[in-house]
Design an enzyme around this catalytic site. Structure first.
Site, PDB file in Angstrom:
ATOM      1  N   LYS A   1       1.117  -0.798   0.323  1.00 23.56           N
ATOM      2  CA  LYS A   1       0.292   0.484   0.246  1.00 23.56           C
ATOM      3  C   LYS A   1       1.091   1.064   0.293  1.00 23.56           C
ATOM      4  O   LYS A   1       0.901   2.581  -0.761  1.00 23.56           O
ATOM      5  CB  LYS A   1      -0.813  -0.127   1.055  1.00 23.56           C
TER       6      LYS A   1
HETATM    7  C1  LIG Z   1      -4.638  -4.755   0.443  1.00 20.35           C
HETATM    8  C2  LIG Z   1      -3.435  -5.865   0.618  1.00 20.35           C
HETATM    9  C3  LIG Z   1      -3.857  -6.804  -0.734  1.00 20.35           C
HETATM   10  C4  LIG Z   1      -4.587  -6.640  -1.330  1.00 20.35           C
HETATM   11  O1  LIG Z   1      -4.803  -6.108  -2.136  1.00 20.35           O
HETATM   12  P1  LIG Z   1      -6.281  -5.640  -2.826  1.00 20.35           P
HETATM   13  O2  LIG Z   1      -5.629  -4.264  -4.426  1.00 20.35           O
HETATM   14  O3  LIG Z   1      -7.737  -5.236  -2.191  1.00 20.35           O
HETATM   15  O4  LIG Z   1      -7.025  -6.792  -3.642  1.00 20.35           O
HETATM   16  C5  LIG Z   1      -3.211  -8.272  -0.829  1.00 20.35           C
HETATM   17  N1  LIG Z   1      -2.279  -8.434   0.423  1.00 20.35           N
HETATM   18  C6  LIG Z   1      -1.585  -7.113   1.530  1.00 20.35           C
HETATM   19  C7  LIG Z   1      -0.418  -7.578   2.332  1.00 20.35           C
HETATM   20  C8  LIG Z   1      -2.514  -6.347   1.486  1.00 20.35           C
HETATM   21  O5  LIG Z   1      -1.916  -5.221   2.620  1.00 20.35           O
END
Ligand SMILES: *Cc1c(COP(=O)(O)O)cnc(C)c1O
Length: 465
Positions: free
Chosen positions: A112
């Site tokens: 993120k």
């Molecule tokens: C948010 C997240 C995901 C999923 O990502 P999306 O874009 O919501 O599909 C997968 N792994 C981790 C560690 C995350 O923080």
């Protein structure tokens, strides 16, 4: 570049407005009016360039003339200087045909950060130009909240409220949000699931007058610029393994379908992607939708990979819009139907077009743990449970042709989920410098039931509106 709503009932807007507004007034998501296309020469030209330069090149396609190339390069350079690896998102090889794309070298140890470090700077740029102060709300399944708080704390012109599901995120995830002392940050623990938090945030955007009263915006994965930020590493990884001269495949551990949809965007922009494996945990709404043609909500299960404990994948709307040939009326009908009945039957032609690129794979808790163990014993590398879902899915599905490289997106550092990693592999991952000291700091958390009215009153008070 103009942006149109997936529901077809909002006027087109420019890039910066699309970034600032999150959801369109008709409840849809903003999408570029046309997909920018890169030539094979342009793609080949990314080889060997610094990550921040490739990011500026790709973002400029989405921004058009809304931001100058000089400003964009400054923004991407600053954003990716916060990462502790010179390659920003390095590739490591697992075996002869499989790679991990490590997306966790940012300040809160999950992918993120890749988008949030960029987005916070885009906000500052846009808001200082307009002289506005905004209230950003964010529902988090664990990692977005920390990344958003880290990126936005102490910045001018923004305040941020994060909603997270009480008791359903890891301690490290929580502490990345709650130990911040900056006055422009509030953390709200909600009695409910991530889907409840996300539903509240959506209703804030649709509540009469509220949006204007607090100048509301969102940084959830529905935000347009986040998708654009993720597109960048598909290109850098693809080019590192031979694109555009040879195709590549990706496996994406997914919940809200933001990251996986960014892969689709890279494909539409000209990256030769042969296949994208959509890897889910037991919350397999997306895997089932691709397999059965029915996108149907189930009950949220708690798993070792909590950032994917999601049954409403908001960005699925973007894909639906594309595969029904951008008919806003049809997308709107389907999404309203889903809100009422909890299911969409994907039309056969649309499903066929989804299956040209995507394969779904749901992964059990036992297989997730086994992937942590086998990756460690085969390569000596510890992986987090979200990455493990990807590794397990890639092991089961694989690329279309055995010679095509398979790149598994590694979405979090194992030290962010030490309990699950240690339970599986019997060894505790070492915490990198970014996460040290969190345990000793005081937490600041407010607590509310899953009730949109109470959340609105809380935010009005915080915003002084
Ligand atoms: C948010 C997240 C995901 C999923 O990502 P999306 O874009 O919501 O599909 C997968 N792994 C981790 C560690 C995350 O923080």
């Amino acid at each position: 570049m103009q942006y149109v709503s997936t529901r077809g009932d909002s006027p087109p807007i420019g890039f910066l407005d699309a970034v600032l507004s999150g959801l369109a007034p008709d409840g849809g998501l903003y999408s570029p009016a046309v997909w920018p296309l890169l030539t094979p020469e342009e793609i080949a030209g990314f080889a060997g360039k610094p990550y921040a330069v490739v990011a500026a090149d790709i973002l400029s396609k989405f921004a058009g003339d809304a931001i100058s190339r000089t400003d964009l390069l400054q923004i991407t350079t600053e954003a990716y200087a916060t990462f502790d690896h010179p390659a920003v998102t390095p590739l490591t090889q697992l075996d002869s045909g499989q790679w991990l794309l490590e997306l966790f070298h940012g300040p809160t140890l999950a992918f993120k950060d890749v988008a949030m470090q960029l987005l916070s700077r885009l906000y500052e740029h846009a808001l200082s130009a307009k002289g506005r102060t905004m209230t950003i709300v964010c529902a988090t399944s664990g990692d977005t909240g920390g990344a958003a708080v880290e990126a936005l704390r102490g910045r001018d012109n923004v305040r941020i409220v994060v909603l997270f599901p009480n008791g359903r995120i890891s301690e490290v995830q929580r502490r990345f949000m709650t130990t911040t002392t900056d006055a422009n940050v509030r953390c709200l623990s909600i009695d409910g699931t991530f889907d409840d938090c996300q539903t509240i945030v959506k209703s804030l955007f649709q509540a009469q007058g509220f949006r204007q009263a607090v100048d509301l915006s969102g940084v959830n994965s529905i935000n347009r610029a986040r998708i654009a930020a993720h597109v960048v590493y598909y290109f850098t990884a693809g080019v590192a393994l031979g694109a555009p001269h040879r195709p590549v495949s990706f496996t994406v551990p997914t919940g809200n379908f933001g990251d996986a949809f960014a892969g689709y965007v890279a494909y539409r922009m000209g990256l030769p992607i042969e296949r994208i494996v959509v890897a889910t945990n037991g919350n397999d709404i997306l895997a089932r939708a691709i397999q059965d043609g029915r996108y149907a909500r189930g009950k949220v299960l708690e798993t070792q990979s909590p950032a994917m404990d999601i049954q409403i994948a908001s960005n699925f709307e973007r894909l639906y819009f594309e595969v029904v040939e951008r008919q806003g009326i049809e997308t709107s009908r389907a999404m309203r139907g889903f809100a009422e009945s909890g299911a969409i039957d994907i039309p056969p032609k649309a499903l066929a077009s989804i299956r040209e690129l995507f394969v779904g794979a749901g992964v059990s808790e036992a297989d997730t743990a086994r992937a942590i163990v086998s990756t460690y014993s085969d390569t000596g590398q510890l992986i987090d449970p979200h990455t493990a879902v990807g590794v397990a899915a890639a092991g089961r599905v694989g690329p279309k042709r055995p010679t095509t490289p398979m790149i598994v997106l590694s979405t979090a550092h194992p030290a962010k989920f030490p309990e699950a990693v240690e339970a599986a592999a019997g060894i505790a991952p070492a915490m990198p410098p970014a996460g040290r000291g969190l345990a000793g700091r005081e937490e600041k958390i407010d607590h509310l039931p899953a009730d949109a009215e109470q959340v609105m009153a809380y935010i009005r008070a915080f915003a002084g509106a």
